[in-house]
Design an enzyme around this catalytic site. Sequence first.
Site, PDB file in Angstrom:
ATOM      1  N   LYS A  49      44.490  36.390  76.306  1.00 11.90           N
ATOM      2  CA  LYS A  49      43.312  36.443  77.304  1.00 11.90           C
ATOM      3  C   LYS A  49      43.414  36.642  78.617  1.00 11.90           C
ATOM      4  CE  LYS A  49      40.664  33.762  74.163  1.00 11.90           C
ATOM      5  NZ  LYS A  49      40.343  32.058  73.696  1.00 11.90           N
ATOM      6  N   GLN A  93      39.464  25.958  75.083  1.00 11.07           N
ATOM      7  CA  GLN A  93      40.260  26.517  74.135  1.00 11.07           C
ATOM      8  C   GLN A  93      40.226  25.636  72.769  1.00 11.07           C
ATOM      9  OE1 GLN A  93      41.535  29.893  74.311  1.00 11.07           O
ATOM     10  NE2 GLN A  93      42.038  29.320  71.986  1.00 11.07           N
ATOM     11  N   ASP A 116      31.891  31.478  75.798  1.00 11.09           N
ATOM     12  CA  ASP A 116      32.140  31.720  74.428  1.00 11.09           C
ATOM     13  C   ASP A 116      31.201  30.729  73.539  1.00 11.09           C
ATOM     14  OD1 ASP A 116      34.062  32.229  72.698  1.00 11.09           O
ATOM     15  OD2 ASP A 116      35.354  30.450  72.623  1.00 11.09           O
TER      16      ASP A 116
END
Length: 278
Positions: A49, A93, A116
């Site tokens: 990323k 994450q 996300d």
Amino acid sequence: MAQILDGKTLRDEIEKDLKSKIQNLKTKPKLVIIQIGDVAESNTYIGQKVKFGEKIGAIVTHKKLPEDIPEHELIEQIQLANEDKNVNGIIVQLPIPQSVNKEKIIDTISPEKDVDGQTAISIKSLVDGLPTFIPATTKGVLTLLGKNKIELSGKHAVVVGRSTLVGKPTALALLNRDATVTIAHAKTQNLQEITKSADILIVAVGKPKMITRDFVSENQVVVDVGINVINGKLIGDVDFDEVSKIVAAISPVPGGVGPMTVASLFQNLMDAYKRQEN
Ligand code: NDP
């Protein structure tokens, strides 16, 4: 031989497009990645990323926090990013340590920065078929299908895997695009019969080469989300060599959904930036 759903080339196109858009902006889109602990796979994904962000000219800040960080400090870190006008997107994450209250932490992310698509508000919007940030892997699958002109409306889509991260949001997104959706999981009986009946088969299980020739039929489109590392090599959930000889189209591993996931996250970041600018 099946048509290859090439996620790498498509990722490169998205990269070019985002880069040219960002070049013309006065302030750059900024993503904050919060990592709790030190899972090796997460380090790899975050590295990808950061690299993609650098290539397109976005700002990516990686905050690596200790596994035993007190909850209130973790929440504070997210709130800081929520309040920072220069931050457009925040991700925590996954996976996060079991000791952390995952829902509470994720739901601290401000919905307009939830690039996300993991907060309860984003997921509710997906359930309702309203515009929202679609989780990156799901968005990657949709883009891969869309760019290859694979019709979804009225088709039978079978999603193998029902995780909150991949299986369920992908099933919902396909339903929102008028596919008829079956979700299969570890307790599903007659899995082969079900997968064979699909027009579009999406596999997100985490079992290397589980989908063999016995699970597929001609004319199908197969999307392999699985990432398994065997002896340092990436292997999908689908036995590519066998299955690609039977079906109409298939995404490879590596080079299919993986690259699309990263690119999709940054498309979401760009959308967040535009919405916040307005
Ligand atoms: P999870 O482990 O959270 O979920 C796996 C799912 O597979 C579960 O729903 C489980 O069913 C189901 N399952 C397990 N065994 C079987 C079986 N024998 N038959 C049918 N279903 C089965 O994994 P994730 O959803 O997080 O990830 C799935 C895969 O996708 C992994 O390989 C992961 O690395 C990869 N991945 C790839 C990404 C990408 O960018 N390409 C991004 C995220 C993940 P049950 O619920 O009944 O236990």
